[in-house]
Design an enzyme around this catalytic site. Structure first.
Site, mmCIF file in Angstrom:
data_model
loop_
_atom_site.group_PDB
_atom_site.id
_atom_site.type_symbol
_atom_site.label_atom_id
_atom_site.label_comp_id
_atom_site.label_asym_id
_atom_site.label_seq_id
_atom_site.Cartn_x
_atom_site.Cartn_y
_atom_site.Cartn_z
ATOM 1 N N GLU A 118 0.823 -1.210 0.000
ATOM 2 C CA GLU A 118 0.000 0.000 0.000
ATOM 3 C C GLU A 118 0.859 1.262 0.000
ATOM 4 O O GLU A 118 1.872 1.334 0.691
ATOM 5 C CB GLU A 118 -0.907 -0.016 1.232
ATOM 6 C CG GLU A 118 -1.884 1.135 1.321
ATOM 7 C CD GLU A 118 -2.761 1.012 2.559
ATOM 8 O OE1 GLU A 118 -3.323 2.047 2.958
ATOM 9 O OE2 GLU A 118 -2.879 -0.091 3.130
ATOM 10 N N GLU A 122 -3.019 10.869 2.652
ATOM 11 C CA GLU A 122 -4.207 11.049 3.493
ATOM 12 C C GLU A 122 -4.259 12.468 4.050
ATOM 13 O O GLU A 122 -3.233 13.049 4.406
ATOM 14 C CB GLU A 122 -4.223 10.045 4.650
ATOM 15 C CG GLU A 122 -4.528 8.625 4.215
ATOM 16 C CD GLU A 122 -4.655 7.671 5.390
ATOM 17 O OE1 GLU A 122 -5.644 6.927 5.447
ATOM 18 O OE2 GLU A 122 -3.749 7.673 6.250
ATOM 19 N N THR A 218 -7.728 6.950 17.373
ATOM 20 C CA THR A 218 -8.170 7.218 16.007
ATOM 21 C C THR A 218 -8.967 8.509 15.937
ATOM 22 O O THR A 218 -8.771 9.340 15.038
ATOM 23 C CB THR A 218 -9.032 6.045 15.494
ATOM 24 O OG1 THR A 218 -8.255 4.853 15.515
ATOM 25 C CG2 THR A 218 -9.527 6.312 14.086
#
Length: 363
Positions: A118, A122, A218
Site C-alpha cells: 500500500e 491522506e 483514532t
C-alpha cells in the site's frame, strides 16, 4: 513528540488500514487470477460519468461536475469510494485533488495490491494545510513510524498535484512538482521485505474516522468526532495521470512470496487500454466513416421518407378541405332553412298582431 501522540498515530494507522484496504484474493496464501494491466500512459478527466469498464464505485454515490468528481458525506454511515479496474506494476500516479474539510473526516488516495502492499496520501479534515504520506507492505502494521507530514496551503479550496513516483528501487511523494519525500527499497521496513512492490490498483475516497465506537486514538488523530450538522463534507478529484511502467495485458503472481521478481508480465493488448484508446464512437464519427455510396443511400432513403410524409400531408390537407367545403355547404343549407322558418314566423306574428291589434301567441 509525546508518547500519547505516538500511540494515537499507531492506533490511527491501524484503523486507516482496516478502513481503506481489503483484497478479494490474497496471493500470499492462495493462487489468484491475474490482474488486468493498464500498460500505457494516460490521463483521466473526471467531469462526467465514470466509464465502469475502467473505474468501479465501491461504496456510496459520486457526483460529477465541471470541476471534477465529488466524494461527499452528508450523514452518518457514508464513505463514498471508487477504485480502478486496472493495475500498474510500478509507475506514476499524478492526482489533482481538493481535500474534504471537517473534523473527523479523512480524504485519501491509496495504491493497493492484492497482497496488501500500500502507498498512501491522506488528509485529516481538521487540518487544511497538511497532507500525510504513508506506506505498508503485505498488510504489516506492526510499527507506527512510516508516516510523513507535508505542508500544503489551502488544501481544501485549491487543487494541488499529489504525485506518486514508484519503482522497484524507490518510492517518491511529490507535491505540486516538488519532491516531498523519498523512501528507498533498502530503507523500508524489514530492509525491503515490506516495501510496496506488487501490482496496485488506485483508490480514491473519504470516510469518517471520528465516530463513536472507534478507538480514542483514532478519533484524536482525525481531529475529534464528526459534526454532521456541518455537512456536507466533499473531496473533489479533478484529473489523474497514470503511467504504468510495464506494458502487457495482465500481471500474474507466480508464487506466494510477494516479491516483485515473482510477478510475470503477460504479453498482449490490455483490455483496459483498448477501452481507453478505442472508446465507443459517436453518431457523428460513425457517419463520417460511411462511404459515399452509403451516405447517398441514406440521403435517398431519407428523401423517399420525406416525400411520402409530404404526400400524406397533402392528401390529408385536400381531404380536410373537401370535408370542410361539404360541412360549409350543409351549414349554409341549414342556415337558409332556419332563415325561411324565421321569416314565416315573423310574418305570422305580424299578421296576428295586425288582425287582433295586440299580442297573440303564435302556434
Amino acid at each position: 513528540m509525546s508518547l500519547l501522540y505516538l500511540v494515537a498515530l499507531f492506533v490511527a494507522s491501524i484503523c486507516s488500514v482496516t478502513a481503506q484496504t481489503w483484497t478479494s484474493c490474497n496471493p500470499l496464501t492462495t493462487t489468484c487470477p491475474p490482474d488486468q494491466a493498464l500498460g500505457i500512459n494516460t490521463t483521466f478527466t473526471f467531469n462526467k460519468t465514470l466509464d465502469d469498464t475502467i473505474w468501479n464505485v465501491t461504496n456510496g454515490v459520486l457526483s460529477h461536475t465541471d470541476e471534477g468528481t465529488e466524494f461527499t458525506i452528508t450523514g452518518e454511515n457514508q464513505s463514498p469510494t471508487m477504485q480502478s479496474n486496472f493495475y500498474i506494476f510500478f509507475g506514476i500516479v499524478e492526482s489533482h485533488v481538493k481535500m474534504a474539510k471537517g473534523a473527523g473526516i479523512i480524504s485519501s488516495i491509496v495504491l493497493q495490491s492484492d497482497d496488501l502492499d500500500e502507498i498512501d496520501w491522506e488528509w485529516v479534515g481538521y487540518n487544511t494545510s497538511e497532507v500525510q504520506s504513508n506506506y505498508f507492505g503485505k498488510g504489516n502494521n506492526e510499527t507506527f513510524n512510516r508516516g510523513g507530514y507535508h505542508y500544503v496551503p489551502n488544501a481544501d479550496t485549491e487543487f494541488h498535484n499529489y504525485t506518486t513516483y514508484w519503482t522497484q528501487e524507490k518510492l517518491e511523494w511529490w507535491i505540486d512538482g516538488k519532491l516531498a519525500r523519498t523512501l528507498t527499497y533498502e530503507d523500508s521496513q524489514g530492509a525491503g521485505k515490506y516495501y510496496p512492490q506488487t501490482p496496485c490498483n488506485i483508490r480514491y475516497g473519504i470516510w469518517p474516522a471520528g465516530i463513536k465506537g472507534n478507538a480514542q486514538g483514532t478519533i484524536e488523530w482525525a481531529g475529534g468526532l464528526v459534526d454532521y450538522s456541518k455537512a456536507p463534507f466533499t473531496m473533489v478529484l479533478q484529473s489523474v495521470r497514470v503511467h504504468d511502467f510495464h506494458t502487457g495485458k495482465e500481471y500474474n503472481y507466480t508464487d506466494h512470496s510477494g516479491s516483485w521478481q515473482s510477478i510475470d508480465v503477460i504479453a498482449g493488448n490490455s483490455t483496459i487500454a483498448n477501452a481507453i484508446q478505442n472508446p465507443p464512437k459517436s453518431l457523428s464519427e460513425k457517419w463520417a466513416e460511411l462511404p459515399t455510396g452509403a451516405k447517398a443511400g441514406v440521403y435517398i432513403g431519407a428523401g423517399c421518407v420525406g416525400a411520402a410524409l409530404l404526400a400524406g400531408f397533402i392528401f390529408f390537407f385536400i381531404a380536410q378541405r373537401k370535408k370542410g367545403r361539404l360541412e360549409h355547404a350543409l351549414e349554409d343549407a341549414k342556415w337558409a332553412n332556419e332563415r325561411t322558418e324565421m321569416s314565416t314566423f315573423q310574418n305570422d306574428w305580424k299578421q296576428s298582431e295586425w288582425k287582433h291589434k295586440g299580442y297573440q301567441p303564435v302556434n
